[in-house]
Write a protein that holds these residues in place. Structure first.
Motif, PDB file in Angstrom:
ATOM      1  N   THR A   1       0.608  -1.264   0.440  1.00  0.00           N
ATOM      2  CA  THR A   1      -0.006   0.139   0.317  1.00  0.00           C
ATOM      3  C   THR A   1       0.581   1.586   0.243  1.00  0.00           C
ATOM      4  O   THR A   1       0.899   1.996  -0.784  1.00  0.00           O
ATOM      5  N   VAL A   2       1.605   1.508   1.306  1.00  0.00           N
ATOM      6  CA  VAL A   2       2.404   2.633   1.147  1.00  0.00           C
ATOM      7  C   VAL A   2       3.426   2.900   0.062  1.00  0.00           C
ATOM      8  O   VAL A   2       3.495   3.861  -0.396  1.00  0.00           O
ATOM      9  N   GLU A   3       4.012   1.967  -0.215  1.00  0.00           N
ATOM     10  CA  GLU A   3       4.878   2.468  -1.250  1.00  0.00           C
ATOM     11  C   GLU A   3       4.214   2.303  -2.830  1.00  0.00           C
ATOM     12  O   GLU A   3       4.707   3.149  -3.700  1.00  0.00           O
ATOM     13  N   PRO A   4       3.304   1.790  -3.051  1.00  0.00           N
ATOM     14  CA  PRO A   4       2.565   2.069  -4.057  1.00  0.00           C
ATOM     15  C   PRO A   4       1.942   3.594  -4.362  1.00  0.00           C
ATOM     16  O   PRO A   4       2.053   3.730  -5.260  1.00  0.00           O
ATOM     17  N   PHE A   5       1.936   3.737  -3.409  1.00  0.00           N
ATOM     18  CA  PHE A   5       1.259   4.669  -3.281  1.00  0.00           C
ATOM     19  C   PHE A   5       2.378   6.138  -3.458  1.00  0.00           C
ATOM     20  O   PHE A   5       1.876   6.887  -4.666  1.00  0.00           O
ATOM     21  N   SER A   6       2.746   5.716  -2.619  1.00  0.00           N
ATOM     22  CA  SER A   6       4.567   6.771  -3.120  1.00  0.00           C
ATOM     23  C   SER A   6       5.232   7.273  -4.397  1.00  0.00           C
ATOM     24  O   SER A   6       5.770   7.904  -4.674  1.00  0.00           O
ATOM     25  N   GLU A   7       4.867   5.683  -4.592  1.00  0.00           N
ATOM     26  CA  GLU A   7       4.643   5.830  -6.295  1.00  0.00           C
ATOM     27  C   GLU A   7       4.382   6.244  -7.265  1.00  0.00           C
ATOM     28  O   GLU A   7       4.759   6.506  -8.656  1.00  0.00           O
ATOM     29  N   ARG A   8       3.146   6.367  -6.522  1.00  0.00           N
ATOM     30  CA  ARG A   8       2.250   7.297  -7.946  1.00  0.00           C
ATOM     31  C   ARG A   8       2.012   9.024  -7.479  1.00  0.00           C
ATOM     32  O   ARG A   8       1.277   9.459  -7.811  1.00  0.00           O
TER      33      ARG A   8
END
Length: 176
Positions: A90-97
């Motif tokens: 959740t957190v890493e995919p969110f930050s990538e966007r």
């Protein structure tokens, strides 16, 4: 067996079950108030640090945290077991966007025993240039100075829509 004996056994078993299931609370109200204030201040400090960009609130999480995102969205709703799973899914995919970090604005914070409830709004610019906004209610269960369990309420459709975007649209440099 006479009915009054059966009732007595049932009543005794019922009381035993209730006492066994009751939450463990400190011996007195002063201890309870101290635990609540300590938990409230720890979480408040973490959120103020997150707002200022000087602290990562996920650093409060125990490695074995159980994080539940409520709702029925098949992409994001569910139970995440462990800090690593939560961050990677959740957190890493969110930050990538995102082109900038999510900026929280604390609206209210309450404590009840080992639970701290945090109502906040989050906003940040996405890689596509628009603004992501969401309102959150997180319930942290504390053990010492670590969060061991979280129930998160948010607009899961908005969160899932962001995760569905192509992360390749993200700029090379982000301000975290």
């Amino acid at each position: 067996m006479p009915l009054n004996v059966i009732r007595g056994v049932t009543l005794s078993l019922g009381i035993a079950v209730c006492l066994t299931a009751a939450p463990v609370r400190p011996a007195n109200a002063a201890d309870q108030a101290l635990i609540e204030e300590t938990n409230r201040q720890l979480v408040r400090d973490a959120f103020e640090g997150w707002e200022a960009g000087t602290f990562n609130v996920f650093d409060l999480l125990d490695e074995d945290v159980v994080w539940t995102i409520t709702g029925f969205d098949p992409v994001v709703s569910g139970i995440y077991r462990g800090k690593e799973e939560l961050l990677s899914r959740t957190v890493e995919p969110f930050s990538e966007r995102m082109s900038e970090r999510l900026s929280p604005t604390l609206r209210e914070l309450w404590a009840d025993g080992d639970d701290v409830l945090i109502h906040f709004d989050g906003e940040g610019r996405t890689a596509a240039g628009d603004v992501y906004r969401n309102s959150y209610l997180w319930i942290f269960t504390m053990e010492g100075d670590a969060v061991t369990e979280v129930t998160a309420f948010l607009d899961t459709a908005a969160f899932a829509a962001l995760l569905a975007r192509d992360p390749a649209n993200a700029p090379d440099e982000r301000t975290d």
